[in-house]
Every structure is written in C-alpha cells, then in structure tokens.
Design an enzyme around this catalytic site. Structure first.
Site, PDB file in Angstrom:
ATOM      1  N   GLY A  22     -33.464  41.009 -97.415  1.00  0.00           N
ATOM      2  CA  GLY A  22     -32.610  40.655 -98.554  1.00  0.00           C
ATOM      3  C   GLY A  22     -33.366  40.786 -99.869  1.00  0.00           C
ATOM      4  O   GLY A  22     -34.578  41.048 -99.889  1.00  0.00           O
ATOM      5  N   GLN A  23     -32.655  40.584-100.983  1.00  0.00           N
ATOM      6  CA  GLN A  23     -33.313  40.812-102.279  1.00  0.00           C
ATOM      7  C   GLN A  23     -34.440  39.803-102.530  1.00  0.00           C
ATOM      8  O   GLN A  23     -35.511  40.181-103.001  1.00  0.00           O
ATOM      9  CB  GLN A  23     -32.314  40.829-103.437  1.00  0.00           C
ATOM     10  CG  GLN A  23     -31.434  39.623-103.552  1.00  0.00           C
ATOM     11  CD  GLN A  23     -30.571  39.648-104.811  1.00  0.00           C
ATOM     12  OE1 GLN A  23     -30.797  40.414-105.746  1.00  0.00           O
ATOM     13  NE2 GLN A  23     -29.561  38.795-104.842  1.00  0.00           N
ATOM     14  N   ASP A  44     -32.235  37.222 -85.634  1.00  0.00           N
ATOM     15  CA  ASP A  44     -30.971  36.666 -86.104  1.00  0.00           C
ATOM     16  C   ASP A  44     -31.120  35.155 -85.965  1.00  0.00           C
ATOM     17  O   ASP A  44     -31.189  34.634 -84.850  1.00  0.00           O
ATOM     18  CB  ASP A  44     -29.825  37.213 -85.234  1.00  0.00           C
ATOM     19  CG  ASP A  44     -28.480  36.612 -85.621  1.00  0.00           C
ATOM     20  OD1 ASP A  44     -28.449  35.511 -86.220  1.00  0.00           O
ATOM     21  OD2 ASP A  44     -27.461  37.237 -85.302  1.00  0.00           O
ATOM     22  N   ALA A  63     -29.797  34.114 -95.056  1.00  0.00           N
ATOM     23  CA  ALA A  63     -28.593  33.301 -95.273  1.00  0.00           C
ATOM     24  C   ALA A  63     -27.361  34.184 -95.305  1.00  0.00           C
ATOM     25  O   ALA A  63     -27.446  35.375 -95.605  1.00  0.00           O
ATOM     26  CB  ALA A  63     -28.689  32.553 -96.616  1.00  0.00           C
ATOM     27  N   THR A  65     -24.582  35.096 -97.556  1.00  0.00           N
ATOM     28  CA  THR A  65     -24.471  34.997 -99.017  1.00  0.00           C
ATOM     29  C   THR A  65     -23.165  35.583 -99.564  1.00  0.00           C
ATOM     30  O   THR A  65     -23.011  35.701-100.773  1.00  0.00           O
ATOM     31  CB  THR A  65     -25.667  35.696 -99.704  1.00  0.00           C
ATOM     32  OG1 THR A  65     -25.708  37.055 -99.260  1.00  0.00           O
ATOM     33  CG2 THR A  65     -26.975  35.010 -99.396  1.00  0.00           C
ATOM     34  N   ASP A 101     -26.953  26.804-106.603  1.00  0.00           N
ATOM     35  CA  ASP A 101     -26.212  26.064-107.642  1.00  0.00           C
ATOM     36  C   ASP A 101     -24.784  25.775-107.173  1.00  0.00           C
ATOM     37  O   ASP A 101     -24.122  24.902-107.717  1.00  0.00           O
ATOM     38  CB  ASP A 101     -26.195  26.869-108.956  1.00  0.00           C
ATOM     39  CG  ASP A 101     -25.713  28.303-108.788  1.00  0.00           C
ATOM     40  OD1 ASP A 101     -25.870  28.872-107.685  1.00  0.00           O
ATOM     41  OD2 ASP A 101     -25.195  28.881-109.758  1.00  0.00           O
ATOM     42  N   TYR A 124     -18.953  28.522 -98.855  1.00  0.00           N
ATOM     43  CA  TYR A 124     -20.373  28.885 -98.987  1.00  0.00           C
ATOM     44  C   TYR A 124     -21.179  27.683 -99.507  1.00  0.00           C
ATOM     45  O   TYR A 124     -22.224  27.345 -98.970  1.00  0.00           O
ATOM     46  CB  TYR A 124     -20.504  30.076 -99.937  1.00  0.00           C
ATOM     47  CG  TYR A 124     -21.925  30.378-100.372  1.00  0.00           C
ATOM     48  CD1 TYR A 124     -22.835  30.977 -99.502  1.00  0.00           C
ATOM     49  CD2 TYR A 124     -22.360  30.047-101.659  1.00  0.00           C
ATOM     50  CE1 TYR A 124     -24.139  31.243 -99.918  1.00  0.00           C
ATOM     51  CE2 TYR A 124     -23.655  30.320-102.073  1.00  0.00           C
ATOM     52  CZ  TYR A 124     -24.542  30.911-101.198  1.00  0.00           C
ATOM     53  OH  TYR A 124     -25.828  31.173-101.599  1.00  0.00           O
ATOM     54  N   LYS A 128     -24.267  25.681 -97.685  1.00  0.00           N
ATOM     55  CA  LYS A 128     -25.618  25.558 -98.254  1.00  0.00           C
ATOM     56  C   LYS A 128     -26.018  24.083 -98.361  1.00  0.00           C
ATOM     57  O   LYS A 128     -27.171  23.730 -98.116  1.00  0.00           O
ATOM     58  CB  LYS A 128     -25.695  26.237 -99.634  1.00  0.00           C
ATOM     59  CG  LYS A 128     -25.521  27.744 -99.620  1.00  0.00           C
ATOM     60  CD  LYS A 128     -26.521  28.478 -98.745  1.00  0.00           C
ATOM     61  CE  LYS A 128     -27.921  28.465 -99.297  1.00  0.00           C
ATOM     62  NZ  LYS A 128     -28.862  29.263 -98.451  1.00  0.00           N
ATOM     63  N   TRP A 145     -27.756  32.660-109.249  1.00  0.00           N
ATOM     64  CA  TRP A 145     -27.417  33.997-109.768  1.00  0.00           C
ATOM     65  C   TRP A 145     -28.606  34.965-109.604  1.00  0.00           C
ATOM     66  O   TRP A 145     -29.100  35.545-110.585  1.00  0.00           O
ATOM     67  CB  TRP A 145     -27.016  33.892-111.240  1.00  0.00           C
ATOM     68  CG  TRP A 145     -25.752  33.143-111.549  1.00  0.00           C
ATOM     69  CD1 TRP A 145     -25.136  32.181-110.790  1.00  0.00           C
ATOM     70  CD2 TRP A 145     -24.938  33.278-112.725  1.00  0.00           C
ATOM     71  NE1 TRP A 145     -24.020  31.725-111.437  1.00  0.00           N
ATOM     72  CE2 TRP A 145     -23.869  32.363-112.615  1.00  0.00           C
ATOM     73  CE3 TRP A 145     -25.023  34.074-113.859  1.00  0.00           C
ATOM     74  CZ2 TRP A 145     -22.891  32.229-113.596  1.00  0.00           C
ATOM     75  CZ3 TRP A 145     -24.052  33.938-114.843  1.00  0.00           C
ATOM     76  CH2 TRP A 145     -22.994  33.039-114.707  1.00  0.00           C
TER      77      TRP A 145
HETATM   78  N1  LIG Z   1     -27.749  35.779-104.348  1.00  0.00           N
HETATM   79  C1  LIG Z   1     -27.622  34.729-105.152  1.00  0.00           C
HETATM   80  O1  LIG Z   1     -27.071  34.827-106.263  1.00  0.00           O
HETATM   81  C2  LIG Z   1     -28.136  33.388-104.742  1.00  0.00           C
HETATM   82  C3  LIG Z   1     -27.974  32.299-105.611  1.00  0.00           C
HETATM   83  C4  LIG Z   1     -28.477  31.055-105.223  1.00  0.00           C
HETATM   84  C5  LIG Z   1     -29.096  30.900-104.001  1.00  0.00           C
HETATM   85  N2  LIG Z   1     -29.227  31.974-103.179  1.00  0.00           N
HETATM   86  C6  LIG Z   1     -29.904  31.772-101.889  1.00  0.00           C
HETATM   87  O2  LIG Z   1     -31.124  32.479-101.923  1.00  0.00           O
HETATM   88  C7  LIG Z   1     -31.446  32.970-100.609  1.00  0.00           C
HETATM   89  C8  LIG Z   1     -31.709  34.471-100.650  1.00  0.00           C
HETATM   90  O3  LIG Z   1     -30.536  35.107-101.110  1.00  0.00           O
HETATM   91  P1  LIG Z   1     -30.494  36.665-101.443  1.00  0.00           P
HETATM   92  O4  LIG Z   1     -29.835  36.811-102.744  1.00  0.00           O
HETATM   93  O5  LIG Z   1     -31.829  37.298-101.178  1.00  0.00           O
HETATM   94  O6  LIG Z   1     -29.453  37.129-100.338  1.00  0.00           O
HETATM   95  P2  LIG Z   1     -29.315  38.544 -99.612  1.00  0.00           P
HETATM   96  O7  LIG Z   1     -29.843  39.640-100.465  1.00  0.00           O
HETATM   97  O8  LIG Z   1     -27.896  38.583 -99.141  1.00  0.00           O
HETATM   98  O9  LIG Z   1     -30.297  38.389 -98.382  1.00  0.00           O
HETATM   99  C9  LIG Z   1     -30.020  37.536 -97.303  1.00  0.00           C
HETATM  100  C10 LIG Z   1     -30.662  38.153 -96.096  1.00  0.00           C
HETATM  101  O10 LIG Z   1     -30.389  37.291 -94.985  1.00  0.00           O
HETATM  102  C11 LIG Z   1     -30.026  38.134 -93.907  1.00  0.00           C
HETATM  103  N3  LIG Z   1     -29.217  37.407 -92.936  1.00  0.00           N
HETATM  104  C12 LIG Z   1     -27.914  37.078 -93.000  1.00  0.00           C
HETATM  105  N4  LIG Z   1     -27.550  36.442 -91.885  1.00  0.00           N
HETATM  106  C13 LIG Z   1     -28.656  36.372 -91.112  1.00  0.00           C
HETATM  107  C14 LIG Z   1     -28.907  35.854 -89.831  1.00  0.00           C
HETATM  108  N5  LIG Z   1     -27.962  35.272 -89.099  1.00  0.00           N
HETATM  109  N6  LIG Z   1     -30.164  35.970 -89.325  1.00  0.00           N
HETATM  110  C15 LIG Z   1     -31.145  36.554 -90.042  1.00  0.00           C
HETATM  111  N7  LIG Z   1     -30.966  37.089 -91.253  1.00  0.00           N
HETATM  112  C16 LIG Z   1     -29.718  36.995 -91.782  1.00  0.00           C
HETATM  113  C17 LIG Z   1     -29.262  39.279 -94.521  1.00  0.00           C
HETATM  114  O11 LIG Z   1     -29.244  40.364 -93.635  1.00  0.00           O
HETATM  115  P3  LIG Z   1     -28.022  41.434 -93.714  1.00  0.00           P
HETATM  116  O12 LIG Z   1     -28.191  42.120 -95.032  1.00  0.00           O
HETATM  117  O13 LIG Z   1     -28.274  42.293 -92.527  1.00  0.00           O
HETATM  118  O14 LIG Z   1     -26.774  40.628 -93.638  1.00  0.00           O
HETATM  119  C18 LIG Z   1     -30.103  39.549 -95.767  1.00  0.00           C
HETATM  120  O15 LIG Z   1     -31.162  40.420 -95.491  1.00  0.00           O
HETATM  121  C19 LIG Z   1     -30.266  32.550 -99.732  1.00  0.00           C
HETATM  122  O16 LIG Z   1     -30.563  31.326 -99.119  1.00  0.00           O
HETATM  123  C20 LIG Z   1     -29.138  32.341-100.726  1.00  0.00           C
HETATM  124  O17 LIG Z   1     -28.159  31.438-100.242  1.00  0.00           O
HETATM  125  C21 LIG Z   1     -28.769  33.215-103.523  1.00  0.00           C
END
Ligand SMILES: NC(=O)c1ccc[n+]([C@@H]2O[C@H](COP(=O)([O-])OP(=O)(O)OC[C@H]3O[C@@H](n4cnc5c(N)ncnc54)[C@H](OP(=O)(O)O)[C@@H]3O)[C@@H](O)[C@H]2O)c1
Length: 274
Positions: A22-23, A44, A63, A65, A101, A124, A128, A145
């Site tokens: 993920g990012q 997983d 997660a 997301t 958030d 969601y 969380k 964000w």
């Molecule tokens: N994005 C936001 O704006 C944001 C804001 C606040 C908090 N967060 C939190 O920050 C964290 C990182 O978010 P991010 O933006 O990096 O999200 P992301 O780019 O969607 O990355 C999440 C990663 O988790 C993987 N994943 C999903 N389900 C899974 C599972 N069952 N087992 C193992 N891996 C799994 C996804 O794989 P796939 O791509 O294969 O599904 C993806 O590689 C998360 O906890 C998110 O809730 C994000």
C-alpha cells in the site's frame, strides 16, 4: 541522526511491515529498509500469521481502505481491519497501528485531539475504531487524507484528471489535513522513543479537498479549473466527517511538515509519470 536509545534499538531488531504494497507500506519500507515487508499476497491478515514470524515490532499498515465499498461490505471491512489487527497483535510484539480521522463524526470546528470523543459516521470509521480496541501494546497512530507517489490517492487522481480536462468538480465542504506518507513514515520512527497509546499524527495546516486540488494544479502548472461543489451533490455511499483536522495534545508529539510541503515532495517523487 542520533543513535536510538536501548529500548528503541531492541524494537528495531526485527521490524515487520504489513500491507507493504500500500502507499503507506511503500513509505515505511523506505524508512525502515531492514524490515521484513509483507504484502497481502505474503500474508492476508484475516488469516492466522504464517509460521516463523518473530518480530520485535510490527508496523501494521494493512487495512481495508475503500470507504464507500465498506458500506455494502461491513463484514469484509471488519475482517480486514478488526480481525486483521487482532491477528497482527497476536504475534506478541508491540504494534504501530494506523487509524483514521474517520473515527470522529466531524461536527467539531477546531482540531480533534487524542482525548476527544469518537463517533464514526461510516462503516469504515466503525471498523477502524473497533481495530483500535484490539491494540494492547504499542502506538495507535490516527492520521488523515494520506497521499504518496504510489497507489490510489487524491493527488494521483487529480494529476491524471488535470492533464486531460479543463475543469473538475471537487467538494469544498470537507476539511482535513492531507498527509504525505513519507512524512508519516519519518514521524513513525520518531514515535518509537515515546510512550505508547493514541497519537494524532497529521500534516500541519488544513484545507478542503477543493483547495487541495487547486494546490495540486498550481504546483504542477496545470490550467485545470476547480468547480467547488458540496458533498451532498456527489451522493457517495459513505458519510464523511465535514471537519476532521487532527492535532496532538501530547507535548512531545512528533511534528509533521505542512501539507503543502508534503505535496511538493510527493510531486517531485512522481516526476512526470502519473
Ligand atoms: N488512505 C488514507 O487516506 C488514510 C487516512 C487515514 C488513515 N489511513 C490508514 O492508514 C493505513 C495505510 O493506508 P494506505 O493509505 O496505505 O492504504 P492502501 O494504500 O489502501 O494500502 C493498504 C494495503 O493493505 C492491503 N490489505 C488490504 N486488506 C488486506 C488483508 N486482508 N491482508 C493483508 N493486506 C491487506 C492492501 O492490499 P490490496 O491493495 O491488495 O488490497 C494494501 O496494500 C491504513 O490503516 C488506513 O486505514 C489511511
């Protein structure tokens, strides 16, 4: 850079990253190059942990997301976020777990701090918040964000729209802190020398999505105009907090740079490829 204290040095002995594809996971890999980085295909997290994992610290970035998708698939979102966090915590190592958030309802008009009451308004957000309750040892980092040079995020979406359109419609009635994943990964390292519990780590400053889009086009020299619209016009499945700026009330909280600085850094990483 100063040498880590003994406790931090022990934590850093065997770092495991979940959600490494993920990012945020990509940014954590860069900040912690010696870590074992597991993507979803390696583990997983809804399933029991692969045998032989004995981390000293887990950076838990895996997660569900998809905020809108969670409305029609709350069980699946809970499986990834709640059961997943439980399985990761079951490894027995301290966690840095990333929360959101979106655990807040967004009715405040000044920044949310760690002691503010939660009240998620989406599936969601509920998942969380429930995930936070699975963490018994370590740091719960609420952030907001997120954007980076890889993956699905607002900056990359706006760049590709801005290159092909004269105008885009973007909501102007949700305000938050766009946070660059590289800055969050650096702050994660700083957090390890602090005590555990809930921490709000987001970029300085605040803006609406429309203002963020305008900044992206301005930084990139794109002539695309932003038509400011209201959230209700989009009719998205999930409700989002209208205001979700995060600040820390903890005196020793790591300070992240301003979102605009994060944007510039992200754009320079992206280069011309979107
Ligand atoms: N994005 C936001 O704006 C944001 C804001 C606040 C908090 N967060 C939190 O920050 C964290 C990182 O978010 P991010 O933006 O990096 O999200 P992301 O780019 O969607 O990355 C999440 C990663 O988790 C993987 N994943 C999903 N389900 C899974 C599972 N069952 N087992 C193992 N891996 C799994 C996804 O794989 P796939 O791509 O294969 O599904 C993806 O590689 C998360 O906890 C998110 O809730 C994000």
């Amino acid at each position: 850079m100063t040498a880590p204290d003994r406790r931090t040095a022990r934590l850093l002995e065997r770092v495991l990253i979940t959600g490494a594809g993920g990012q945020l996971g990509v940014a954590l890999r860069e900040a912690f190059p010696a870590a074992t980085a597991l993507t979803r295909s390696d583990w997983d997290v809804t399933m029991p942990a692969p045998s032989g994992l004995l981390p000293s610290l887990v950076l838990h970035a895996a997660a569900w997301t998809d905020v809108d998708g969670a409305e029609a698939a709350e069980d699946a979102a809970d499986a990834a976020n709640v059961v997943g966090t439980r399985n990761v915590a079951g490894l027995g190592a301290p966690l840095v777990a990333y929360s959101s958030d979106y655990v807040f309802d967004g009715t405040k008009r000044e920044p949310y701090v760690e002691s503010d009451e939660t009240g998620p308004v989406s599936a969601y957000g509920r998942s969380k918040l429930a995930a936070e309750r699975e963490i018994s040892e370590g740091w719960t980092v609420r952030t907001s964000w997120l954007f980076g040079a890889t993956g699905h995020n607002f900056v990359r979406t706006m760049l590709s729209l801005g290159e092909t359109r004269d105008e885009v419609q973007v909501v102007d009635d949700q305000v938050g802190c766009p946070t660059y994943v590289g800055h969050l990964a650096t702050a994660t390292g700083e957090l390890l020398g602090r005590s555990g519990g809930i921490w709000h780590l987001a970029a300085q400053g605040e803006c609406s999505w429309a203002e963020f889009a305008e900044a992206i086009f301005e930084e990139r020299g794109l002539g695309c105009r932003v038509e400011r619209i209201r959230t209700a016009e989009l009719q998205r499945p999930a409700t989002r907090p209208a205001y979700s700026v995060l600040r820390s009330e903890r005196p020793d909280a790591p300070l992240l740079p301003h979102w605009r600085e994060g944007l510039r850094e992200c754009l320079s990483r992206i280069g011309n490829a979107t």
